[in-house]
Design an enzyme around this catalytic site. Sequence first.
Site, PDB file in Angstrom:
ATOM      1  CG  ASP A   1     -12.293   3.774   5.582  1.00  0.00           C
ATOM      2  OD1 ASP A   1     -11.792   4.562   6.410  1.00  0.00           O
ATOM      3  OD2 ASP A   1     -12.035   3.822   4.371  1.00  0.00           O
TER       4      ASP A   1
ATOM      5  CG  HIS B   1      -1.721   1.293   1.299  1.00  0.00           C
ATOM      6  ND1 HIS B   1      -2.865   1.465   0.561  1.00  0.00           N
ATOM      7  CD2 HIS B   1      -1.521   2.450   1.971  1.00  0.00           C
ATOM      8  CE1 HIS B   1      -3.345   2.679   0.787  1.00  0.00           C
ATOM      9  NE2 HIS B   1      -2.549   3.299   1.639  1.00  0.00           N
TER      10      HIS B   1
ATOM     11  CE  LYS C   1      -9.361   2.396   3.049  1.00  0.00           C
ATOM     12  NZ  LYS C   1      -9.506   3.782   2.703  1.00  0.00           N
TER      13      LYS C   1
ATOM     14  NE  ARG D   1     -10.535  10.429   9.388  1.00  0.00           N
ATOM     15  CZ  ARG D   1      -9.655   9.716   8.664  1.00  0.00           C
ATOM     16  NH1 ARG D   1     -10.027   8.596   8.077  1.00  0.00           N
ATOM     17  NH2 ARG D   1      -8.415  10.126   8.529  1.00  0.00           N
TER      18      ARG D   1
ATOM     19  CB  SER E   1      -8.895   5.261   7.300  1.00  0.00           C
ATOM     20  OG  SER E   1      -9.253   5.436   5.967  1.00  0.00           O
TER      21      SER E   1
END
Length: 436
Positions: free
Chosen positions: A161, A82, A187, A168, A183
């Site tokens: 999320d 990621h 995922k 947010r 968050s």
Amino acid sequence: MVPQWIIEKKRDGNILTDEEIRFFINGFTAGTIPDYQMAAMAMAIYLKGMTPEETAVLTDAMMRSGAMVDTSSVELPLVDKHSTGGIGDKVSIILAPLAACAGLAVPMISGRGLGITGGTLDKLESIPGFNVNLSEEAFIETVKTCGFSMIGQTGEIAPADKKLYALRDVTGTVASIPLITASIMCKKMAEGIDSLVLDVKYGAGAFMKTLDDATTLAESMVRVGKAMNKGMVALITDMNQPLGRTAGNALEIIESMECLQGQHADDDLMNITLALTAEMLVLGKTAATVEDAREILLGHIASGAAFAKFKEMAVLHGADVTALDDLGKLPKASIVTAYEAPAAGYLTRVDAESIGRAVLVLGGGRQKTDDVIDYAVGTSGLAKIGDQVAAGQPLVTVHANSPDKLAQAMTYIEKAFEIAPEPAAAPVPIVARITG
Ligand code: URA
């Protein structure tokens, strides 16, 4: 349990129990805790923080708010990467086929671009026919057939999320380390992976502007991943100047295909890509050390296996791969013009944020989530910090589809470069490695 009492507890700086965190996230997902109470809780977390244990429970509760990808039928080590995102960041497109060639399974669920940050899905969709919306069954079949697949977020994964991020975004609570950690990690953990490598970027074109903030986020995410029994490594990488030589969707596919065919030997893009992929191989135990892994990966590029692997995956996603053999078939802009160096000297700044803004106004990015992208536009042939340039030499080539947008983009392009009489050292692409 009473939601306002839990909000008050966090507001006063106390540690929440597992049950309180799960009660809050489950209630918010089900709609029994309204947005205004969740927004108040997000602000309390923003102001008072969370312990690593609370952050891990928050991540787990958010992960369990929806479906998890069932990867139990995949026999290979499941490892993903990621990135916190940046300008010209096309690493996933090069890394995933390389990792698959080296015996890993990579079930990659990626995002779309928003603001100045590009998204892997948009880049893939610039290849004619490429479908990023596979069903979960087709996604897993693709991973089993060719070792990797790249799709978009499904509505079923981590719905808490999706709802919380929207809140947010409008309540000034995005920039909170525990909330960002939960968050991102909820995922990724829902993908059913064994290990995760993180590319946490810092600098002008990154979400985290300072090295300190990027390090804090990386440490938090590695800690949470380990608490969830996953193999974890994070690299902190530079995003002060764009990554590689291109920014913009089809242009980044061209550069990625060139990298997979060995045409970019030792630049910042390949160094970061090889370093991240090597970490994946070591976590997945298909290489003993990152040095061995690098040799294996270079072998897959030299043999043509890496490029062939990308095409194999693209076919399974419905793409017309003749556009990958003949890159001239990818979307092309009608206006292609160079921005030239106004003076001779050395490049001391190539500002990622300004290049990102230029691509955005050209139409290559989204200001709002429902904006339509122009795949052809962007920048290529970017000169980099440390390069010596002559007056009149092209510093970047701009690809536009409208003279008005080109003029707007040029105002950002002009601000991106700084030329000085003395050379500046090129930024170090990888500044730190965080393992726990
Ligand atoms: N990316 C995410 O997915 N979530 C955040 O909170 C920030 C960046």
